[in-house]
Design a protein around this motif. Structure first.
Motif, PDB file in Angstrom:
ATOM      1  N   CYS A   1      32.416  34.858  31.369  1.00  0.00           N
ATOM      2  CA  CYS A   1      32.427  36.347  32.539  1.00  0.00           C
ATOM      3  C   CYS A   1      33.257  38.004  32.927  1.00  0.00           C
ATOM      4  O   CYS A   1      34.386  38.011  31.664  1.00  0.00           O
ATOM      5  CB  CYS A   1      34.183  35.869  33.620  1.00  0.00           C
ATOM      6  SG  CYS A   1      33.673  33.790  33.822  1.00  0.00           S
TER       7      CYS A   1
ATOM      8  N   ALA B   1      36.546  27.847  41.053  1.00  0.00           N
ATOM      9  CA  ALA B   1      37.280  28.824  41.064  1.00  0.00           C
ATOM     10  C   ALA B   1      37.109  30.363  41.331  1.00  0.00           C
ATOM     11  O   ALA B   1      37.629  31.174  42.149  1.00  0.00           O
ATOM     12  CB  ALA B   1      38.590  28.626  40.760  1.00  0.00           C
ATOM     13  N   LEU B   2      36.114  30.504  40.167  1.00  0.00           N
ATOM     14  CA  LEU B   2      36.092  32.571  40.447  1.00  0.00           C
ATOM     15  C   LEU B   2      34.796  32.918  40.805  1.00  0.00           C
ATOM     16  O   LEU B   2      35.149  33.929  41.659  1.00  0.00           O
ATOM     17  CB  LEU B   2      35.661  32.660  38.990  1.00  0.00           C
ATOM     18  CG  LEU B   2      34.880  33.861  38.121  1.00  0.00           C
ATOM     19  CD1 LEU B   2      37.535  35.081  38.314  1.00  0.00           C
ATOM     20  CD2 LEU B   2      35.404  34.618  37.209  1.00  0.00           C
ATOM     21  N   TRP B   3      33.611  32.314  41.280  1.00  0.00           N
ATOM     22  CA  TRP B   3      32.674  32.828  42.046  1.00  0.00           C
ATOM     23  C   TRP B   3      32.448  32.600  43.413  1.00  0.00           C
ATOM     24  O   TRP B   3      32.484  33.307  43.934  1.00  0.00           O
ATOM     25  CB  TRP B   3      31.079  31.586  40.873  1.00  0.00           C
ATOM     26  CG  TRP B   3      30.100  32.631  40.421  1.00  0.00           C
ATOM     27  CD1 TRP B   3      30.926  32.017  38.550  1.00  0.00           C
ATOM     28  CD2 TRP B   3      29.423  33.233  40.684  1.00  0.00           C
ATOM     29  NE1 TRP B   3      30.111  32.891  38.068  1.00  0.00           N
ATOM     30  CE2 TRP B   3      29.451  33.432  38.505  1.00  0.00           C
ATOM     31  CE3 TRP B   3      28.881  33.949  41.003  1.00  0.00           C
ATOM     32  CZ2 TRP B   3      27.910  34.315  38.439  1.00  0.00           C
ATOM     33  CZ3 TRP B   3      27.509  34.227  40.453  1.00  0.00           C
ATOM     34  CH2 TRP B   3      27.250  34.266  39.057  1.00  0.00           C
TER      35      TRP B   3
ATOM     36  N   GLY C   1      42.235  35.939  31.340  1.00  0.00           N
ATOM     37  CA  GLY C   1      41.484  34.765  32.599  1.00  0.00           C
ATOM     38  C   GLY C   1      42.378  34.051  33.666  1.00  0.00           C
ATOM     39  O   GLY C   1      42.063  34.171  34.800  1.00  0.00           O
TER      40      GLY C   1
ATOM     41  N   MET D   1      41.197  35.482  37.298  1.00  0.00           N
ATOM     42  CA  MET D   1      40.697  34.570  37.677  1.00  0.00           C
ATOM     43  C   MET D   1      42.222  34.449  39.446  1.00  0.00           C
ATOM     44  O   MET D   1      41.595  34.025  40.132  1.00  0.00           O
ATOM     45  CB  MET D   1      40.899  33.068  37.270  1.00  0.00           C
ATOM     46  CG  MET D   1      40.496  31.951  38.024  1.00  0.00           C
ATOM     47  SD  MET D   1      39.959  30.671  37.496  1.00  0.00           S
ATOM     48  CE  MET D   1      39.552  30.442  35.252  1.00  0.00           C
TER      49      MET D   1
ATOM     50  N   ALA E   1      36.124  25.665  36.644  1.00  0.00           N
ATOM     51  CA  ALA E   1      36.489  26.973  36.528  1.00  0.00           C
ATOM     52  C   ALA E   1      35.296  28.114  37.691  1.00  0.00           C
ATOM     53  O   ALA E   1      35.430  29.182  37.948  1.00  0.00           O
ATOM     54  CB  ALA E   1      37.269  27.007  35.359  1.00  0.00           C
TER      55      ALA E   1
ATOM     56  N   VAL F   1      41.202  34.515  43.402  1.00  0.00           N
ATOM     57  CA  VAL F   1      41.374  33.237  44.397  1.00  0.00           C
ATOM     58  C   VAL F   1      42.595  34.296  45.088  1.00  0.00           C
ATOM     59  O   VAL F   1      41.996  33.829  46.819  1.00  0.00           O
ATOM     60  CB  VAL F   1      42.378  32.159  44.024  1.00  0.00           C
ATOM     61  CG1 VAL F   1      42.394  31.051  44.308  1.00  0.00           C
ATOM     62  CG2 VAL F   1      41.653  31.970  42.813  1.00  0.00           C
TER      63      VAL F   1
END
Lengths: 498, 112
Positions: A54, A282-284, A189, A193, A279, A197
């Motif tokens: 990422c 959760a990020l995108w 990370g 992240m 994951a 969120v």
């Protein structure tokens, strides 16, 4: 302006502390420095891979794209990579780790040179990796430097911001090698992240929640922002070829592949693969939602002005403490990729280009020096080679895809030969650059359909596949001569190549 | 391990790929573990067919902007459902195919 820099100072101290601890834990062998002793367990491996994968593009660029294209940005990328990346871990990562251990290889180029019994394959692979990774690293430095520049309201010039980022990443990477980069990736990370969120959740609550935001956006242009169009990248051959590029490119990053090689055991890779889709979502998803929130709150931005959405929401919508973390989140995303790239290119220079060192300490020291050399080259590319962040990254993604056939067939097709590997790399890159030259239009060349609606990357991939297969048939694997075998296996830990 | 070409689904899910001596057995046959075993070609066919179905839906299905689940727009709900199905597919793939490639001595490897 003060709070972000307080967080930034804490973040820098934490990175250096991790680097020092990692240095104390590290042994003196090249395997320990370059691969963390091949001991990355599931949790650290997952964070190391995800953090490396990422980039600031997801945090800053994706909200900017979603501002204009809406939810379609999520559907364009996430589903296909959620399936493609884990499968590529199985197809390439699993056998790569096994073969690297068997052959004593510490870098991807070294692995394929040994597998195919030809040093030229290692040199060519190194050259292609280098060609696409350097500009990709420069884009990360540019993104980080810009963030520092805007956060300091122009007080920290871009050149100093970029130098600070490069210098810091180089420092902790040199201290602890792969172990330091993997451990810092856990922190980085979690930071970016967690921030994304929280930002999507808190940001929407400030304006009545997501149901209200979707309701308002549904009235814009007949709901265009909430559906997928069928033109541009979102339909036909362009969608097909972009899906191909985006799902196959990640395993072809040398800094990703080397982390899979460093996995502690085979089940670790499988566990990571099963976690990966969660994951990615959760990020995108927060990144795309932030873009939509920006469209709702700040309509009227034109073109690349939308890249400021991340900063605008951090500064004007989020509570000050959370907003101040935005800068650290972006820098975490920058450095989590940059450190792995510095280490991987440095290790390839040390082991694939130079002759093997006779002493373990010399080899590690050389890896550190080459990290510095790579950082210097990135600085030069960043400052003096023109090219926008977006177009450089898109070309790099397409370029890496030309290596996928070799990376796969070299491990899973017994007939794959050095001749096939070299032919595949040459043809793939030739086709890619010819197509890049043919591309016309306002979009970056790598994102512009050329023939039959397909993107240049698709042609590069097809040509590389054909070249690898045809070359392997035309120039089959030769019997290993004792002299070549001895030369190549003289590197420490390397068994005979036969 | 792959010589017989069969996969014991239940045993595979527990990390113990089944080994048979001889030709394909019926998918209703019982292994010595007492679990139902499926011929490997059938497993592979099911995995490939379901993956093709998933990919086809990714490329050709494009829901409209209407909310279909609480307040979620159709496009987002469909893509999230797609990722959920892909994750389930990956779980089966890892149990039935992936684990068979892992060295037995690493099957229960530790963490760091």
């Amino acid at each position: 302006m003060t709070l972000p820099f307080v967080f930034l100072s804490l973040y820098v101290v934490a990175l250096l502390a991790i680097g020092v601890v990692a240095a104390r834990r590290a042994g003196r062998s090249p395997e320990d420095y370059f691969l963390a002793g091949s001991g990355l367990g599931s949790v650290v491996l997952f964070m190391a891979l995800f953090g490396t994968n990422c980039t600031p593009f997801v945090l800053v660029g994706v909200p900017g794209l979603a501002y204009h294209d809406g939810l379609a940005v999520f559907g364009l990328n996430v589903p296909i990579v959620a399936l493609g990346i884990p499968l590529s871990f199985w197809a390439i990562g699993l056998p790569a780790r096994r073969e690297a251990r068997r052959l004593g290889a510490l870098t991807p180029a070294e692995l394929y040179a040994r597998l195919l019994d030809h040093r030229g394959v290692g040199w060519a692979l190194f050259a292609v990796f280098f060609l696409y990774t350097l500009p990709y690293m420069a884009t990360a430095v540019e993104g980080g430097a810009r963030s520092l520049f805007f956060a300091s309201e122009g007080g920290l010039p871009m050149v100093w911001g970029g130098s600070l980022i490069l210098g810091l990443a180089l420092l902790y990477t040199s201290l602890g090698g792969m172990r330091a980069t993997a451990w810092t990736n856990v922190l980085q990370g979690a930071l970016f992240m967690g921030f994304m969120v929280a930002a999507a959740w808190v940001g929407a609550r400030a304006v009545g929640g997501w149901s209200a935001v979707f309701e308002r956006l549904g009235e814009v242009d007949g709901g265009r922002l909430l559906a997928r169009p069928n033109h541009g990248l979102y339909g036909g051959g362009a969608l097909l070829s972009w899906s191909l590029v985006i799902s196959l490119t990640v395993i072809s990053f040398p800094h990703m592949l080397v982390r899979l090689i460093a996995a502690k055991n085979a089940p670790s890779i499988r566990r990571v693969a099963l976690l990966y889709p969660f994951a990615l979502v959760a990020l995108w998803l927060p990144a795309v939602l932030l873009g939509l929130l920006g469209r709702d709150l700040f309509p009227g931005l034109i073109g690349r002005e939308s890249d400021q959405v991340f900063a605008m929401i951090s500064g004007e919508v989020l509570p000050p403490t959370l907003g101040a973390l935005g800068l650290v989140a972006v820098l975490a995303a920058v450095m989590s990729t940059l450190d792995a790239q510095l280490l991987t290119l440095g290790s390839m220079l040390s082991r694939d280009v130079m002759r093997p060192a006779s002493d373990n300490r010399v080899e590690v020291r050389r890896g550190r020096w080459f990290g510095l050399v790579v950082a210097g080259m990135v600085f030069v590319v960043w400052r003096y080679v023109p090219g926008s962040i977006f177009s450089s990254a898109a070309v790099a993604f397409s370029g890496y895809v030309t290596l996928f056939p070799l990376l796969l067939l070299g491990l899973r097709w017994q007939r794959c030969s050095a001749g096939g590997a070299l032919a595949g790399m040459a043809l793939g890159n030739l086709a890619l650059w010819v197509c890049l030259g043919l591309a016309e239009g306002p979009a970056p060349a790598a994102m512009t359909p050329v023939l039959g609606g397909l993107l240049p990357g698709a042609f590069g991939f097809l040509a590389a596949t054909l070249g690898t297969i045809a070359g392997s048939w035309l120039w089959p694997r030769r019997a290993v001569s004792p002299s070549v075998s001895n030369t190549l296996s003289s590197r420490k830990g390397g068994p005979p190549l036969a | 391990m792959d010589s017989a070409g069969d996969t014991c689904a239940l045993a595979g899910a527990q990390g113990k790929p089944a080994v048979y001596q001889g030709a394909l057995v019926s998918w209703t046959a019982k292994s010595h573990h007492g679990s139902v075993c499926v011929p490997r070609p059938l497993v592979l066919f099911a995995l490939i067919a379901s993956a093709m179905g998933l990919l086809a839906s990714h490329f050709f299905v494009a829901p409209g902007p209407q909310a279909v689940f609480w307040f979620l727009p159709g496009e987002l709900a469909f893509r999230l459902l797609w990722v959920a199905l892909a994750t389930v597919w990956l779980f089966f793939f890892s149990a039935l195919v992936w684990r068979r490639e892992e060295p037995p001595e690493e099957a229960e490897g530790g963490e760091s």
